[in-house]
Design a protein around this motif. Structure first.
Motif, PDB file in Angstrom:
ATOM      1  N   GLN A   1       0.335  -3.425 -13.631  1.00 41.88           N
ATOM      2  CA  GLN A   1      -0.695  -4.418 -15.133  1.00 41.88           C
ATOM      3  C   GLN A   1      -1.573  -2.805 -14.972  1.00 41.88           C
ATOM      4  O   GLN A   1      -1.959  -2.126 -13.891  1.00 41.88           O
ATOM      5  N   ASN A   2      -2.649  -3.506 -15.716  1.00 41.14           N
ATOM      6  CA  ASN A   2      -4.254  -2.618 -16.202  1.00 41.14           C
ATOM      7  C   ASN A   2      -4.322  -2.922 -15.238  1.00 41.14           C
ATOM      8  O   ASN A   2      -5.681  -4.077 -14.821  1.00 41.14           O
ATOM      9  N   CYS A   3      -4.855  -1.810 -13.863  1.00 44.84           N
ATOM     10  CA  CYS A   3      -5.317  -2.336 -13.323  1.00 44.84           C
ATOM     11  C   CYS A   3      -5.825  -0.928 -12.393  1.00 44.84           C
ATOM     12  O   CYS A   3      -5.831   0.364 -12.981  1.00 44.84           O
ATOM     13  N   ASP A   4      -7.219  -0.766 -11.421  1.00 43.92           N
ATOM     14  CA  ASP A   4      -8.140  -0.150 -11.208  1.00 43.92           C
ATOM     15  C   ASP A   4      -6.934   0.594  -8.932  1.00 43.92           C
ATOM     16  O   ASP A   4      -6.969  -0.622  -8.214  1.00 43.92           O
ATOM     17  N   VAL A   5      -5.762   1.065  -9.263  1.00 44.80           N
ATOM     18  CA  VAL A   5      -4.611   1.291  -8.253  1.00 44.80           C
ATOM     19  C   VAL A   5      -5.594   1.537  -7.230  1.00 44.80           C
ATOM     20  O   VAL A   5      -5.148   0.989  -6.080  1.00 44.80           O
ATOM     21  N   ASP A   6      -6.968   3.393  -7.354  1.00 41.34           N
ATOM     22  CA  ASP A   6      -7.669   3.112  -5.739  1.00 41.34           C
ATOM     23  C   ASP A   6      -7.704   1.353  -5.522  1.00 41.34           C
ATOM     24  O   ASP A   6      -7.791   1.577  -3.660  1.00 41.34           O
ATOM     25  N   MET A   7      -8.169   0.976  -6.329  1.00 40.81           N
ATOM     26  CA  MET A   7      -9.363  -0.085  -5.452  1.00 40.81           C
ATOM     27  C   MET A   7      -8.145  -1.654  -5.243  1.00 40.81           C
ATOM     28  O   MET A   7      -8.697  -1.629  -4.351  1.00 40.81           O
TER      29      MET A   7
ATOM     30  N   TYR B   1       1.118  -1.723  -0.253  1.00 39.10           N
ATOM     31  CA  TYR B   1       0.194   0.317  -0.254  1.00 39.10           C
ATOM     32  C   TYR B   1       1.150   1.352  -0.165  1.00 39.10           C
ATOM     33  O   TYR B   1       0.952   1.721  -0.716  1.00 39.10           O
ATOM     34  N   ILE B   2       2.015   1.575   0.842  1.00 39.52           N
ATOM     35  CA  ILE B   2       3.627   2.601   0.947  1.00 39.52           C
ATOM     36  C   ILE B   2       3.701   2.084   0.181  1.00 39.52           C
ATOM     37  O   ILE B   2       3.517   3.915  -1.391  1.00 39.52           O
ATOM     38  N   VAL B   3       4.188   2.119  -1.375  1.00 35.86           N
ATOM     39  CA  VAL B   3       4.516   1.675  -2.072  1.00 35.86           C
ATOM     40  C   VAL B   3       3.755   2.241  -3.764  1.00 35.86           C
ATOM     41  O   VAL B   3       4.070   3.055  -4.137  1.00 35.86           O
ATOM     42  N   LEU B   4       2.974   1.864  -3.784  1.00 37.54           N
ATOM     43  CA  LEU B   4       1.766   2.826  -4.484  1.00 37.54           C
ATOM     44  C   LEU B   4       1.232   3.821  -3.780  1.00 37.54           C
ATOM     45  O   LEU B   4       1.362   4.349  -5.026  1.00 37.54           O
ATOM     46  N   ASP B   5       1.179   4.098  -2.940  1.00 36.01           N
ATOM     47  CA  ASP B   5       0.915   5.569  -2.057  1.00 36.01           C
ATOM     48  C   ASP B   5       2.276   6.600  -2.839  1.00 36.01           C
ATOM     49  O   ASP B   5       1.572   7.856  -3.028  1.00 36.01           O
TER      50      ASP B   5
ATOM     51  N   ALA C   1      11.150  10.848  -0.373  1.00 38.75           N
ATOM     52  CA  ALA C   1      10.156  10.952   0.309  1.00 38.75           C
ATOM     53  C   ALA C   1      10.406   8.797   0.412  1.00 38.75           C
ATOM     54  O   ALA C   1       8.633   9.512  -0.214  1.00 38.75           O
ATOM     55  N   SER C   2      10.679   8.123  -0.251  1.00 43.28           N
ATOM     56  CA  SER C   2      10.305   6.958  -0.658  1.00 43.28           C
ATOM     57  C   SER C   2       9.909   5.922   0.491  1.00 43.28           C
ATOM     58  O   SER C   2      10.790   6.207   1.576  1.00 43.28           O
ATOM     59  N   PRO C   3       9.721   5.047   0.466  1.00 43.73           N
ATOM     60  CA  PRO C   3       9.469   3.760   1.529  1.00 43.73           C
ATOM     61  C   PRO C   3      11.667   3.409   2.103  1.00 43.73           C
ATOM     62  O   PRO C   3      10.776   3.297   3.658  1.00 43.73           O
TER      63      PRO C   3
END
Length: 273
Positions: A256-262, A188-192, A214-216
């Motif tokens: 990949q092609n996806c809904d990142v928020d989800m 989650y933190i990496v995606l954020d 400001a990286s993980p």
């Protein structure tokens, strides 16, 4: 505190009635407002209201994942959000992002921040800097390291084990694996980080995750091996929506092609399971 629309009147933080309701002093109420903003729990809605952030609603509402903030995942997440932005917590941001050695002193940090204030043309007193540094450092040093200080209490972020007191005003970072940081929360933190850093590429390099501003890696004090240990499991836990690869010496995470928020919401939910 917040109404049914998740709004909080700004005037409440100066209200005598609210002070009495919470049983805290005026200075403590002002402190609560400051840290709630610094940790991105509340944000400006308009000139008269704050509003709970989406993460705050997801975690801290009565129906949230951790309404009483008892889970260590909440502590990790608050640390991430506090050290991620410099606007309201400059000392914390500087400490975790700009101190690159494994050992530091409060006097060293004080000098660097004093130089920063001079560069920015900001007037500040030595006493103010000293108090700010003491507050941040004490928030992270485990109570056992401060046993000689009679009035010490359990620090907010002490359980994370990120900073240890060595001697006098000298401290060390604990860089390496973090057993209390679970895989879904790390992803989650990496995606954020991927989102807020403004990167639009479908790949994110190991170097960026480990060493970027400001990286993980910087904020969570993880070394490369610890980061890779998380990332090689990304494919499984994300059901193939993010994948780790190490081909021809190019180590990176691909989206990949996806809904990142989800996907982020799923990772956050799994972090509390």
């Amino acid at each position: 505190m917040a109404d049914s629309n998740h709004l909080i009147k700004k005037a409440k933080f100066n209200s005598i009635e609210f002070i009495a309701e919470l049983g805290v002093g005026k200075n403590m109420l002002a402190s609560m407002k400051h840290w709630a903003q610094a940790c991105q729990i509340i944000e400006d809605h308009d000139s008269t209201h704050f509003v709970l952030t989406e993460v705050a609603k997801t975690i801290f509402l009565h129906s949230g994942h951790d309404p009483y903030s008892e889970n260590l995942s909440s502590t990790w997440l608050l640390h991430w959000r506090l050290a991620q932005k410099s606007e309201r917590a400059t000392t914390c941001y500087w400490l975790f992002n700009r101190i690159h050695s494994g050992v530091f002193s409060k006097s060293e940090l004080q000098q660097q921040l004093s130089n920063l204030c001079s560069e920015l043309g900001k007037a500040t007193s030595l006493g103010s800097l000293t108090r700010d540094i003491d507050t941040i450092v004490r928030s992270y040093v485990p109570k056992s390291d401060l046993a000689a200080i009679e009035d010490s209490t359990d620090p907010v972020f002490g359980e994370l084990g990120l900073i240890h007191h060595l001697n006098s005003d000298v401290y060390s970072f604990n860089r390496g694996p973090k057993s209390s940081l679970n895989l879904p929360l790390f992803l989650y933190i990496v995606l954020d980080y991927w989102r807020i850093s403004g990167r639009t590429d479908s790949t994110l390099s190991l170097d960026a995750i480990a060493y970027g501003e400001a990286s993980p890696g910087r904020i969570l004090k993880l070394d490369e091996d610890s980061i890779i240990a998380y990332l090689i499991q990304a494919d499984d836990v994300s059901l193939g929506r993010i994948r780790w690869s190490d081909l021809a010496g190019i180590k990176q995470l691909s989206k990949q092609n996806c809904d990142v928020d989800m996907l982020m919401n799923e990772m956050l939910r799994k972090a509390y399971e």
